[in-house]
Motif scaffolding. Structure first.
Motif, mmCIF file in Angstrom:
data_model
loop_
_atom_site.group_PDB
_atom_site.id
_atom_site.type_symbol
_atom_site.label_atom_id
_atom_site.label_comp_id
_atom_site.label_asym_id
_atom_site.label_seq_id
_atom_site.Cartn_x
_atom_site.Cartn_y
_atom_site.Cartn_z
ATOM 1 N N ASN A 157 -24.087 42.425 -16.792
ATOM 2 C CA ASN A 157 -24.747 41.356 -16.034
ATOM 3 C C ASN A 157 -24.259 39.963 -16.410
ATOM 4 O O ASN A 157 -24.494 39.008 -15.651
ATOM 5 C CB ASN A 157 -26.262 41.432 -16.247
ATOM 6 N N ASN A 158 -23.607 39.831 -17.556
ATOM 7 C CA ASN A 158 -23.174 38.500 -18.006
ATOM 8 C C ASN A 158 -21.658 38.378 -18.127
ATOM 9 O O ASN A 158 -21.167 37.412 -18.719
ATOM 10 C CB ASN A 158 -23.825 38.177 -19.355
ATOM 11 N N HIS A 203 -19.500 37.630 -15.822
ATOM 12 C CA HIS A 203 -19.020 36.419 -15.136
ATOM 13 C C HIS A 203 -19.329 35.169 -15.945
ATOM 14 O O HIS A 203 -18.525 34.224 -15.983
ATOM 15 C CB HIS A 203 -19.657 36.320 -13.745
ATOM 16 N N SER A 250 -15.809 33.415 -3.631
ATOM 17 C CA SER A 250 -16.466 34.670 -3.274
ATOM 18 C C SER A 250 -16.704 34.773 -1.770
ATOM 19 O O SER A 250 -16.456 35.831 -1.164
ATOM 20 C CB SER A 250 -17.789 34.805 -4.036
ATOM 21 N N ALA A 261 -14.068 34.947 -12.354
ATOM 22 C CA ALA A 261 -15.513 35.209 -12.429
ATOM 23 C C ALA A 261 -16.074 35.522 -11.045
ATOM 24 O O ALA A 261 -16.970 36.375 -10.902
ATOM 25 C CB ALA A 261 -16.236 34.008 -13.032
ATOM 26 N N TYR A 307 -18.077 38.907 -10.261
ATOM 27 C CA TYR A 307 -19.457 38.830 -9.770
ATOM 28 C C TYR A 307 -19.585 39.443 -8.379
ATOM 29 O O TYR A 307 -20.535 40.186 -8.102
ATOM 30 C CB TYR A 307 -19.911 37.371 -9.746
ATOM 31 N N THR A 308 -18.635 39.161 -7.503
ATOM 32 C CA THR A 308 -18.679 39.701 -6.140
ATOM 33 C C THR A 308 -18.553 41.215 -6.158
ATOM 34 O O THR A 308 -19.230 41.915 -5.399
ATOM 35 C CB THR A 308 -17.557 39.087 -5.288
ATOM 36 N N ARG A 312 -19.527 43.212 -8.509
ATOM 37 C CA ARG A 312 -20.775 43.803 -9.011
ATOM 38 C C ARG A 312 -21.890 43.718 -7.984
ATOM 39 O O ARG A 312 -22.640 44.680 -7.777
ATOM 40 C CB ARG A 312 -21.208 43.099 -10.302
ATOM 41 N N LEU A 313 -21.988 42.561 -7.307
ATOM 42 C CA LEU A 313 -23.099 42.353 -6.366
ATOM 43 C C LEU A 313 -22.798 42.924 -4.989
ATOM 44 O O LEU A 313 -23.706 43.362 -4.283
ATOM 45 C CB LEU A 313 -23.399 40.860 -6.265
ATOM 46 N N THR A 346 -24.307 30.626 -4.057
ATOM 47 C CA THR A 346 -23.989 31.318 -5.301
ATOM 48 C C THR A 346 -23.470 30.328 -6.333
ATOM 49 O O THR A 346 -22.718 29.408 -6.016
ATOM 50 C CB THR A 346 -22.916 32.400 -5.047
ATOM 51 N N GLY A 347 -23.863 30.518 -7.568
ATOM 52 C CA GLY A 347 -23.296 29.728 -8.664
ATOM 53 C C GLY A 347 -23.950 28.393 -8.921
ATOM 54 O O GLY A 347 -23.453 27.630 -9.759
ATOM 55 N N TRP A 404 -24.570 27.316 -12.609
ATOM 56 C CA TRP A 404 -23.836 28.161 -13.551
ATOM 57 C C TRP A 404 -22.946 27.347 -14.476
ATOM 58 O O TRP A 404 -22.705 27.753 -15.621
ATOM 59 C CB TRP A 404 -22.991 29.186 -12.791
#
Length: 347
Positions: free
Chosen positions: A67-68, A70, A99, A254, A258-259, A261-262, A269-270, A273
């Protein structure tokens, strides 16, 4: 005639403080914030296991990294920038732009691996623009990257204001696929994703660059004193451009992780961050004034923030809004610790 007997002078026992300093000589003062972050991470693990249980589990630790991943990647990029004495506020918006553009290109039928390269190239181009503004037009890093943040966020919003999803058969999703390493009881498995492997490779490469190459030494020298680095004949101009290209490129990486995974992207988004990445770097021991910092410390800082979210979720009684308050408190503690360390070094 009596012969005088001479006795060798007694060997003086070094003071206890001297012996202690020799024993701990490998602990440099500027590593104290990093060691403190590592200690806090361990204490958080112990507290979580004692209070809520199921923290020292393979599945919990696996999800912490997945989960972390990115955040670890962009924290590494910010480490380069902050060590050099700069700042980059654009990484979150670059992730949104990369993304959204990547998902739309993948949906249009483009080769998924070409799309991945384009997503990273978008980040590299954004970082290059920021670097040119800073180096050639003498724009302050805060202003240059803030402008890039608005530009990237605006372009992402032009592309789409609604979430866009990857198709189920998209090859990009393979980077987020969970691979079981250890089959534990019930759901307590040790799993990893290609995205986590990418994050670990980024950390390893960044460590080698910063601590084993001339470029890395130049980055530290620029953070210590850019004028002195120039007088020493170091390639300041080229290195500063490279720093922001690295930061933007890692933001693109990143975005890919992230893309994958999701499975989707959005123009919002972001948001925030970049501040989380800066907090991770500072918690990990990178000085905001530049000149000091460690990639591995930034990784620990990112894991501290990730574990904090896990503990707050497990508790249930702490509102999610308190996460930012707790993050701010931890960040303040480490900034004060850094100031104390620097004051001690000046003495």
């Amino acid at each position: 005639m009596n012969t005088a007997l001479t006795t060798p002078p007694a060997t003086r026992t070094p003071p206890r403080t001297t012996r202690l300093q020799r024993m701990l000589g490998f602990f440099r003062a500027d590593t104290l914030p990093t060691l403190a972050a590592l200690l806090i991470f361990v204490l958080m693990l112990i507290y979580g296991e004692t209070a809520y249980g199921r923290i020292f589990q393979l599945s919990t630790m696996s999800n912490l990294f997945i989960n972390n991943a990115h955040l670890i990647i962009i924290a590494v990029g910010l480490t380069f920038v902050i060590i050099s004495g700069g700042i980059d506020l654009s990484v979150g918006a670059i992730i949104a732009l990369s993304s959204v553009a990547g998902v739309m290109l993948a949906g249009a039928g483009w080769n998924p691996w070409l799309v991945v390269l384009i997503m990273i190239a978008i980040g590299s181009a954004a970082g290059l623009i920021s670097g040119v503004l800073i180096q050639y037009f003498d724009v302050q890093p805060f202003i240059a990257t803030l402008a890039m943040m608005f530009l990237a966020r605006g372009l992402a919003s032009i592309l789409s204001t609604v979430p866009v999803r990857l198709e189920d058969e998209s090859g990009i999703l393979l980077l987020g696929e969970k691979l079981k390493i250890i089959d534990g009881p019930k759901v307590n498995d040790l799993v990893i994703t290609p995205g986590v492997l990418i994050a670990l490779l980024v950390v390893l490469a960044a460590f080698l660059v910063l601590h084993r190459t001339r470029t890395g030494r130049t980055i530290y020298a620029i953070g210590g004193s850019e004028q002195s680095a120039s007088l020493m004949g170091l390639p300041v101009l080229r290195t500063k451009l490279l720093i922001y290209v690295i930061s933007g490129s890692l933001a693109g990486v990143a975005a890919v992780v992230y893309t994958a995974r999701l499975g989707s992207a959005q123009n919002i988004t972001g948001i925030g961050w970049e501040l989380n990445a800066i907090a991770a770097a500072v918690i990990g021991g990178t000085l905001l004034t530049g000149g000091f910092g460690y990639v591995l410390g930034s990784v620990v800082g990112a894991l501290v923030l990730g574990l904090m979210n896990v503990l707050i979720t497990r508790d249930g009684s702490i509102p999610p809004e308190a996460t930012t308050i707790i993050t701010g408190g931890i960040l303040l503690i480490f900034v004060l610790l850094q100031r104390a360390v620097m004051s001690r070094q000046r003495e």
